[in-house]
Design a protein around this motif. Structure first.
Motif, PDB file in Angstrom:
ATOM      1  N   MET A   1      54.651  16.201   0.187  1.00 11.74           N
ATOM      2  CA  MET A   1      55.767  16.951   0.767  1.00 11.74           C
ATOM      3  C   MET A   1      55.374  17.474   2.143  1.00 11.74           C
ATOM      4  N   LEU A   2      56.299  17.339   3.126  1.00 14.77           N
ATOM      5  CA  LEU A   2      56.002  17.832   4.469  1.00 14.77           C
ATOM      6  C   LEU A   2      56.123  19.354   4.499  1.00 14.77           C
ATOM      7  N   LEU A   3      55.308  19.963   5.361  1.00 16.56           N
ATOM      8  CA  LEU A   3      55.310  21.411   5.476  1.00 16.56           C
ATOM      9  C   LEU A   3      56.546  21.874   6.244  1.00 16.56           C
ATOM     10  N   ASP A   4      57.243  22.864   5.668  1.00 14.81           N
ATOM     11  CA  ASP A   4      58.354  23.504   6.388  1.00 14.81           C
ATOM     12  C   ASP A   4      57.790  24.071   7.695  1.00 14.81           C
ATOM     13  N   PRO A   5      58.384  23.737   8.851  1.00 18.16           N
ATOM     14  CA  PRO A   5      57.828  24.182  10.126  1.00 18.16           C
ATOM     15  C   PRO A   5      57.705  25.706  10.235  1.00 18.16           C
ATOM     16  N   ASN A   6      58.516  26.434   9.433  1.00 21.14           N
ATOM     17  CA  ASN A   6      58.452  27.897   9.504  1.00 21.14           C
ATOM     18  C   ASN A   6      57.519  28.511   8.464  1.00 21.14           C
ATOM     19  N   TYR A   7      56.862  27.662   7.678  1.00 16.86           N
ATOM     20  CA  TYR A   7      56.052  28.183   6.564  1.00 16.86           C
ATOM     21  C   TYR A   7      55.008  29.198   7.041  1.00 16.86           C
TER      22      TYR A   7
ATOM     23  N   ARG B   1      54.757  30.523  10.235  1.00 11.36           N
ATOM     24  CA  ARG B   1      55.394  31.541  11.098  1.00 11.36           C
ATOM     25  C   ARG B   1      55.984  32.694  10.264  1.00 11.36           C
ATOM     26  N   ASP B   2      56.654  32.326   9.168  1.00 10.97           N
ATOM     27  CA  ASP B   2      57.303  33.347   8.330  1.00 10.97           C
ATOM     28  C   ASP B   2      56.299  34.257   7.626  1.00 10.97           C
ATOM     29  N   ARG B   3      55.058  33.839   7.592  1.00 15.36           N
ATOM     30  CA  ARG B   3      54.040  34.624   6.885  1.00 15.36           C
ATOM     31  C   ARG B   3      53.128  35.396   7.837  1.00 15.36           C
ATOM     32  N   ILE B   4      53.420  35.332   9.134  1.00 15.34           N
ATOM     33  CA  ILE B   4      52.680  36.150  10.100  1.00 15.34           C
ATOM     34  C   ILE B   4      53.439  37.468  10.257  1.00 15.34           C
ATOM     35  N   ARG B   5      52.695  38.560  10.209  1.00 15.20           N
ATOM     36  CA  ARG B   5      53.339  39.874  10.261  1.00 15.20           C
ATOM     37  C   ARG B   5      53.399  40.348  11.708  1.00 15.20           C
ATOM     38  N   THR B   6      54.569  40.851  12.103  1.00 16.62           N
ATOM     39  CA  THR B   6      54.698  41.413  13.447  1.00 16.62           C
ATOM     40  C   THR B   6      54.657  42.933  13.342  1.00 16.62           C
TER      41      THR B   6
ATOM     42  N   ASP C   1      50.077  39.635  13.522  1.00 15.40           N
ATOM     43  CA  ASP C   1      48.974  39.859  12.584  1.00 15.40           C
ATOM     44  C   ASP C   1      48.854  38.671  11.637  1.00 15.40           C
ATOM     45  N   ILE C   2      47.737  37.950  11.752  1.00 17.61           N
ATOM     46  CA  ILE C   2      47.563  36.744  10.917  1.00 17.61           C
ATOM     47  C   ILE C   2      46.906  37.054   9.567  1.00 17.61           C
ATOM     48  N   THR C   3      46.572  38.323   9.302  1.00 21.50           N
ATOM     49  CA  THR C   3      45.849  38.599   8.050  1.00 21.50           C
ATOM     50  C   THR C   3      46.635  38.208   6.786  1.00 21.50           C
ATOM     51  N   PRO C   4      47.998  38.261   6.793  1.00 24.37           N
ATOM     52  CA  PRO C   4      48.684  37.796   5.569  1.00 24.37           C
ATOM     53  C   PRO C   4      48.438  36.309   5.277  1.00 24.37           C
ATOM     54  N   LEU C   5      48.152  35.525   6.304  1.00 29.76           N
ATOM     55  CA  LEU C   5      47.861  34.101   6.078  1.00 29.76           C
ATOM     56  C   LEU C   5      46.537  33.927   5.345  1.00 29.76           C
ATOM     57  N   LEU C   6      45.623  34.853   5.570  1.00 25.30           N
ATOM     58  CA  LEU C   6      44.296  34.765   4.952  1.00 25.30           C
ATOM     59  C   LEU C   6      44.303  35.327   3.539  1.00 25.30           C
ATOM     60  N   GLN C   7      45.184  36.279   3.318  1.00 23.22           N
ATOM     61  CA  GLN C   7      45.189  37.051   2.076  1.00 23.22           C
ATOM     62  C   GLN C   7      45.698  36.248   0.883  1.00 23.22           C
ATOM     63  N   ASP C   8      46.654  35.365   1.148  1.00 19.63           N
ATOM     64  CA  ASP C   8      47.265  34.591   0.062  1.00 19.63           C
ATOM     65  C   ASP C   8      46.533  33.247  -0.069  1.00 19.63           C
ATOM     66  N   PRO C   9      46.030  32.919  -1.259  1.00 16.01           N
ATOM     67  CA  PRO C   9      45.180  31.722  -1.381  1.00 16.01           C
ATOM     68  C   PRO C   9      45.879  30.420  -1.005  1.00 16.01           C
ATOM     69  N   LYS C  10      47.165  30.295  -1.371  1.00 13.50           N
ATOM     70  CA  LYS C  10      47.890  29.063  -1.057  1.00 13.50           C
ATOM     71  C   LYS C  10      48.099  28.944   0.457  1.00 13.50           C
ATOM     72  N   THR C  11      48.479  30.058   1.070  1.00 13.38           N
ATOM     73  CA  THR C  11      48.731  30.048   2.507  1.00 13.38           C
ATOM     74  C   THR C  11      47.443  29.765   3.281  1.00 13.38           C
ATOM     75  N   LEU C  12      46.351  30.348   2.815  1.00 13.19           N
ATOM     76  CA  LEU C  12      45.064  30.088   3.478  1.00 13.19           C
ATOM     77  C   LEU C  12      44.723  28.605   3.420  1.00 13.19           C
ATOM     78  N   ARG C  13      44.979  28.004   2.276  1.00 16.75           N
ATOM     79  CA  ARG C  13      44.692  26.572   2.122  1.00 16.75           C
ATOM     80  C   ARG C  13      45.588  25.745   3.052  1.00 16.75           C
TER      81      ARG C  13
END
Ligand code: HSX
Length: 180
Positions: A1-7, A9-14, A27-39
């Motif tokens: 499955m192709l990645l949603d282009p906003n996947y 972006r929507d998980r970066i906190r402003t 703030d990119i820390t939410p991308l690191l915090q969630d295991p699926k998003t980090l992967r």
């Protein structure tokens, strides 16, 4: 499955007005915090660089260390830190660059890479481009070939990515935010 282009972006906190009034901090820390998003995040870079004969990854202080070290492990190459002034214990080379007010300096160990090494430069974000350009200069002073600069976020309205490209650095970024 192709990645949603906003996947990603929507998980970066402003965070508004941080670290000072008028700045929208990405703030990119939410991308690191969630295991699926980090992967998902790491795999974007792995797919990009798995066949580019990278010898070494140079990560910029401090968020570039996190993603850079994971990527180095995935690509089975080494990692070297580019640090803010005064943090590295051994012999260093340094580069100063201009900030909006004043200047900053980044440093690298003088034996961090060898002439001819194909190095990937990585940070979390490109704003004015000053930090990444200083990192490129450090690596080139040691004779490295800077294959590309990469980051999670580009703030194109601050002009850094355009400046870096004009300066001869190929760039790869995952998310663009217009505005600051
Ligand atoms: C921020 O400033 C980021 O983490 C980068 O390391 C740097 C980007 O700013 P700029 O040098 O592109 O203006 O702390």
């Amino acid at each position: 499955m192709l990645l949603d282009p906003n996947y990603l972006r929507d998980r970066i906190r402003t965070v508004p007005d941080w670290p000072q009034a008028g700045v929208q901090f990405r703030d990119i820390t939410p991308l690191l915090q969630d295991p699926k998003t980090l992967r998902v995040l790491v795999e974007q870079f792995v797919f990009r660089y798995m066949d580019q004969d990278i010898d070494l990854i140079a990560g910029i202080d401090a968020r570039g260390f996190i993603i850079g070290a994971i990527l180095a492990h995935e690509l089975n190459v080494g990692f070297v830190p580019i640090r803010k002034k005064g943090k590295l214990p051994y012999t260093t080379i340094s580069e100063e660059y201009e900030l909006e007010y004043g200047s900053a300096t980044v440093e690298m160990h003088s034996d961090a890479c060898k002439p001819g090494d194909r190095v990937l430069l990585i940070d979390d974000l490109i704003a004015t481009g000053g930090t990444m350009m200083a990192g490129k200069r450090l690596l080139e002073r040691l004779g490295a070939v800077v294959v590309e600069g990469c980051a999670i976020v580009d703030l194109p309205e601050l002009g850094g990515s355009a400046l870096l490209r004009e300066g001869g650095l190929k760039l790869f970024t995952l998310v663009d935010f217009a505005g600051h």
